[in-house]
Design a protein around this motif. Sequence first.
Motif, short mmCIF file in Angstrom:
data_model
loop_
_atom_site.label_atom_id
_atom_site.label_comp_id
_atom_site.label_asym_id
_atom_site.label_seq_id
_atom_site.Cartn_x
_atom_site.Cartn_y
_atom_site.Cartn_z
N ALA A 87 2.58 8.62 -5.57
CA ALA A 87 2.71 10.08 -5.56
C ALA A 87 1.70 10.74 -4.64
CB ALA A 87 2.57 10.62 -6.98
N VAL A 88 0.56 10.09 -4.41
CA VAL A 88 -0.45 10.64 -3.49
C VAL A 88 0.15 10.80 -2.09
CG1 VAL A 88 -2.63 10.10 -2.29
CG2 VAL A 88 -2.43 9.79 -4.77
N PHE A 89 1.00 9.87 -1.70
CA PHE A 89 1.60 9.90 -0.36
C PHE A 89 2.95 10.62 -0.34
CE2 PHE A 89 -1.23 6.25 -0.46
CZ PHE A 89 -2.03 6.53 0.63
N ASP A 90 3.55 10.80 -1.50
CA ASP A 90 4.84 11.49 -1.62
C ASP A 90 4.58 12.98 -1.81
OD1 ASP A 90 7.48 12.18 -2.02
OD2 ASP A 90 7.57 11.35 -4.05
N LYS A 91 4.10 13.60 -0.76
CA LYS A 91 3.64 14.98 -0.85
C LYS A 91 4.74 15.98 -1.21
CE LYS A 91 -0.24 14.24 2.32
NZ LYS A 91 -0.77 13.21 1.54
N ASP A 92 5.98 15.69 -0.82
CA ASP A 92 7.07 16.63 -1.12
C ASP A 92 7.80 16.29 -2.41
OD1 ASP A 92 8.54 14.42 -0.34
OD2 ASP A 92 9.62 15.45 1.26
N GLY A 93 7.38 15.20 -3.10
CA GLY A 93 7.99 14.83 -4.37
C GLY A 93 9.41 14.31 -4.25
N SER A 94 9.80 13.84 -3.07
CA SER A 94 11.17 13.37 -2.84
C SER A 94 11.42 11.97 -3.39
CB SER A 94 11.47 13.37 -1.34
OG SER A 94 10.66 12.38 -0.69
N GLY A 95 10.35 11.24 -3.69
CA GLY A 95 10.51 9.85 -4.12
C GLY A 95 10.43 8.87 -2.96
N PHE A 96 10.18 9.40 -1.75
CA PHE A 96 10.10 8.58 -0.55
C PHE A 96 8.81 8.89 0.20
CE2 PHE A 96 14.56 9.01 -1.43
CZ PHE A 96 15.05 7.72 -1.24
N ILE A 97 8.27 7.87 0.88
CA ILE A 97 7.14 8.09 1.78
C ILE A 97 7.45 7.47 3.13
CG2 ILE A 97 5.40 8.29 -0.02
CD1 ILE A 97 4.57 5.42 0.55
N SER A 98 6.89 8.07 4.14
CA SER A 98 7.09 7.59 5.51
C SER A 98 6.16 6.41 5.78
CB SER A 98 6.79 8.71 6.50
OG SER A 98 6.83 8.21 7.82
N VAL A 99 6.68 5.45 6.55
CA VAL A 99 5.86 4.31 6.96
C VAL A 99 5.81 4.20 8.48
CG1 VAL A 99 6.12 2.98 4.84
CG2 VAL A 99 7.83 2.74 6.66
N ASN A 100 6.16 5.28 9.17
CA ASN A 100 6.13 5.22 10.63
C ASN A 100 4.69 5.12 11.11
OD1 ASN A 100 4.99 7.82 10.83
ND2 ASN A 100 7.01 8.79 10.85
N ALA A 101 4.51 4.96 12.41
CA ALA A 101 3.19 4.70 12.99
C ALA A 101 2.18 5.80 12.71
CB ALA A 101 3.32 4.47 14.49
N GLU A 102 2.65 7.03 12.53
CA GLU A 102 1.73 8.15 12.31
C GLU A 102 1.54 8.49 10.82
OE1 GLU A 102 4.68 8.76 14.32
OE2 GLU A 102 3.55 7.81 15.93
N SER A 103 2.16 7.77 9.93
CA SER A 103 2.14 8.14 8.51
C SER A 103 0.76 7.92 7.88
CB SER A 103 3.18 7.34 7.73
OG SER A 103 2.77 6.00 7.58
N ASP A 104 0.44 8.80 6.93
CA ASP A 104 -0.82 8.66 6.18
C ASP A 104 -0.87 7.33 5.45
OD1 ASP A 104 -1.75 11.14 6.93
OD2 ASP A 104 -1.10 12.15 5.10
N PHE A 105 0.27 6.92 4.89
CA PHE A 105 0.32 5.67 4.14
C PHE A 105 -0.08 4.49 5.03
CE2 PHE A 105 2.85 2.01 2.53
CZ PHE A 105 2.17 1.84 1.33
N ARG A 106 0.52 4.41 6.21
CA ARG A 106 0.20 3.31 7.13
C ARG A 106 -1.28 3.37 7.52
NH1 ARG A 106 2.96 -0.08 11.02
NH2 ARG A 106 4.93 0.86 10.39
N LYS A 107 -1.76 4.56 7.83
CA LYS A 107 -3.16 4.71 8.24
C LYS A 107 -4.10 4.25 7.13
CE LYS A 107 -2.25 8.42 11.48
NZ LYS A 107 -2.25 9.88 11.67
N GLN A 108 -3.80 4.64 5.89
CA GLN A 108 -4.66 4.26 4.77
C GLN A 108 -4.62 2.75 4.55
OE1 GLN A 108 -6.61 6.37 2.96
NE2 GLN A 108 -5.96 8.10 4.18
N MET A 109 -3.44 2.18 4.59
CA MET A 109 -3.29 0.75 4.32
C MET A 109 -3.95 -0.11 5.40
SD MET A 109 -1.69 0.32 1.43
CE MET A 109 -1.00 -1.31 1.48
#
Length: 149
Positions: A87-109
């Motif tokens: 949920a930290v990465f699902d900022k819009d609450g859609s149930g999905f997070i982006s994993v593209n090169a610029e995504s926060d999730f990828r950067k954090q991981m």
Amino acid sequence: MEFGLTEEQVRVYTEAFNDMDKNHTGVLQPTELGILMRSRGHTLSDEDMRDLAADRHGTVTLADFLQIMAKREQDVVLQQKLAQAFAVFDKDGSGFISVNAESDFRKQMTSLGSSPFTDEQFENFLSEYRAEAASQHPAEQDGLVDYQA
């Protein structure tokens, strides 16, 4: 905390076990355990059944039941923690997070923690997700992952 359960959980599960043990033998048959688990909101997995089959008597003691339920409770807590982290990465609450090169999730991981993923490890992680989720979600095409898959 016995078996990793709170005193209250041990009390509740012990009462439920004893209620199911109509003959007061101190053991349940696997079918009785299945009924008891469903009454507690859980199913008896194939892994649980294999573990029980390893018991030479094929019966379940209270200690066996408490161990199974402790593992289930730990799984529930882990799922809740994972959902909160997602949920930290699902900022819009859609149930999905982006994993593209610029995504926060990828950067954090790939940058945080004592041993962050390398780009290759992250891609391996994603390929495992994509293989697992292929029938449920087109992650490869849209660059999104969802918690449920």
